[in-house]
Design a protein around this motif. Structure first.
Motif, PDB file in Angstrom:
ATOM      1  N   ASN A  98      43.964  27.680  28.353  1.00  0.00           N
ATOM      2  CA  ASN A  98      43.396  28.914  27.827  1.00  0.00           C
ATOM      3  C   ASN A  98      43.969  29.312  26.466  1.00  0.00           C
ATOM      4  OD1 ASN A  98      41.766  31.111  27.812  1.00  0.00           O
ATOM      5  ND2 ASN A  98      42.994  32.328  29.242  1.00  0.00           N
ATOM      6  N   ASN A 144      47.612  36.833  26.120  1.00  0.00           N
ATOM      7  CA  ASN A 144      47.445  36.435  27.496  1.00  0.00           C
ATOM      8  C   ASN A 144      48.834  36.268  28.120  1.00  0.00           C
ATOM      9  OD1 ASN A 144      46.487  35.264  29.814  1.00  0.00           O
ATOM     10  ND2 ASN A 144      45.884  33.332  28.859  1.00  0.00           N
ATOM     11  N   SER A 169      49.630  31.051  26.084  1.00  0.00           N
ATOM     12  CA  SER A 169      49.958  32.314  26.767  1.00  0.00           C
ATOM     13  C   SER A 169      51.442  32.606  26.563  1.00  0.00           C
ATOM     14  CB  SER A 169      49.652  32.173  28.260  1.00  0.00           C
ATOM     15  OG  SER A 169      50.383  31.072  28.782  1.00  0.00           O
TER      16      SER A 169
END
Ligand SMILES: Cc1cc2nc3c(=O)[nH]c(=O)nc-3n(C[C@H](O)[C@H](O)[C@H](O)COP(=O)(O)OP(=O)(O)OC[C@H]3O[C@@H](n4cnc5c(N)ncnc54)[C@H](O)[C@@H]3O)c2cc1C
Length: 408
Positions: A257, A220, A260
């Protein structure tokens, strides 16, 4: 060292430094009433070590984020513009550290840190007792926990690996790139998809290694670890209005998330993949690793469909798998949890609006404040947001609470 103090701050990282500058700005007289504890005896050692260990050339956060409240980093960088990195003027590692040294001097904080690890925190009637690793004991009326992140998080399969030589399976916290030998022609498997995995990959390649980067997700690409909307009301308004702590916890996970990588680092790695110096294994996880004949035999969870790693002679496995945030596992929280049971949501504590542990004058900063401060709680800016909540409680009698400790 005073043995009876007003405010004890545990940890001397950037978050603690941010708190002290904000406290003294508001109430200079507190200078003689607070004491900071850190095993290093000085400021920001852990920060410096982690940047040196991963050979990080510049910060991920913009130059507006720093521990001072009086002076800007940009003024300090007036003659060092080349150390501000595009975009968003991210400060070079040395520039940031030099600036922080001036912060310590500006606020005359050089002698503020006592060289000691706090090994036990005991709530007493109206005070806390801090047991130090030097054998001494200190009593403090109020305590701030600014000890940074939790313990290393490691995947389950690591519990079952067979004996192997030292240095062959390491968490990123234990890797010091400058101390490594040449890795010429060695294959290093790096697990994880955050910024540390990228820094370590580049460091290994620089030393001649061939790197396999494995992520359970697709890598990501993000400039910052959480969207800038999390620094202000854009996202925080909704977050802080959310009454369900479980939903807030999920919002934090979604915002970060799972880690990244900054775009320029991922671009660099993608270029290196064209020459075979790095290979990406995305949507893939290790299921088993076995040390035999001087190399790791690694199986992944998709081995039935493609046997991606079995043919590789992997010499080292590096786990860039982050840290855990479970307050119940924090070494200083045992007696607090026992005396003041509290709501904990997937490891994160529910605090009052001043980040105070319900029932006593213990304040928490860093990742432990995330349910209130949001997904950037552990970062430099999170430290500043935590100060906005903690400082009023430590400086204003009107918001300070009278602590009534239950009997021991
Ligand atoms: C490699 C890396 C790069 C990062 N880069 C950025 C960035 O660019 N921008 C950003 O905003 N964030 C960044 N972060 C995230 C975060 O800002 C840093 O982790 C930062 O160091 C957190 O500050 P802190 O003061 O909470 O913790 P730390 O810097 O970890 O400091 C905590 C201190 O507490 C001390 N301590 C712990 N336990 C005790 C105890 N029992 N008694 C006494 N002292 C104790 C430790 O020795 C340590 O000195 C980065 C994190 C990492 C790992």
């Amino acid at each position: 060292m005073n043995h009876q103090i007003d405010i004890a701050i545990i940890g001397a990282g950037p978050q603690a430094l941010t708190l002290v500058t904000h406290l003294l700005q508001k109430k200079p007289a507190l200078k003689n009433r607070l004491q900071v504890f850190d095993p290093s005896g000085t400021w920001m050692v852990q920060w410096r070590q982690q940047f040196a260990a991963q050979e990080i050339p510049y910060l991920r956060s913009p130059g507006v984020h720093h521990p001072d409240v009086k002076e800007t980093l940009f003024n300090f960088a007036d003659h060092r513009q080349e150390e501000l990195y595009y975009p968003y003027n991210r400060p070079g590692t040395q520039l940031f550290q030099d600036f922080c040294e001036t912060v310590v001097d500006r606020w005359k904080l050089r002698d503020q840190v006592t060289a000691a690890q706090v090994v036990q925190l005991t709530p007493l009637a109206k005070r806390f007792q801090l047991q130090l690793d030097t054998g001494e004991q200190v009593e403090a009326r109020r305590v701030v926990l600014a000890t940074g992140g939790g313990a290393a998080q490691v995947p389950g399969w690591t519990a079952e690996v067979n004996p192997h030589p030292p240095g062959r399976l390491c968490h990123s916290q234990d890797i010091k790139l400058p101390k490594l030998p040449d890795l010429n022609d060695e294959t290093v498997l790096i697990i994880g998809s955050g910024q540390s995995s990228a820094h370590l990959a580049l460091g290994a390649i620089k030393r001649g290694a061939k790197v396999l980067m494995m992520a359970r997700r697709t890598l990501n690409e993000k400039l910052f670890d959480a969207e800038p909307g999390w620094l202000g009301p854009k996202y925080l308004k909704g977050f802080q209005a959310e009454p369900d702590w479980q939903v807030r916890w999920q919002m934090i996970q979604d915002a970060r998330n799972g880690g990244s990588i900054a775009p320029e680092l991922l671009t660099q790695l993608r270029r290196l993949s064209q020459s075979g110096q790095v290979t990406f294994y995305e949507q893939c996880q290790v299921s088993r690793a076995h040390w035999q004949q001087e190399a790791w035999q690694v199986q992944c969870n998709v081995a039935k469909t493609h046997d991606c790693l079995a043919h590789q002679r992997i010499k080292r496995i590096w786990l860039a798998t982050g840290t855990t945030t479970d307050i119940t596992a924090h070494p200083l929280m045992g007696e607090i949890l026992e005396r003041y049971p509290n709501q904990i949501v997937n490891g994160l504590p529910v605090l009052d609006e001043h980040l105070r542990w319900p029932g006593c004058d213990l304040f928490l900063m860093g990742p432990w404040a995330a349910l209130h401060v949001g997904p950037v709680a552990r970062n430099l800016h999170g430290g500043r947001m935590a100060c906005d909540r903690i400082v009023p409680a430590l400086t204003k009698a009107s918001v300070a609470r009278t602590v009534i400790h239950p009997p021991r």
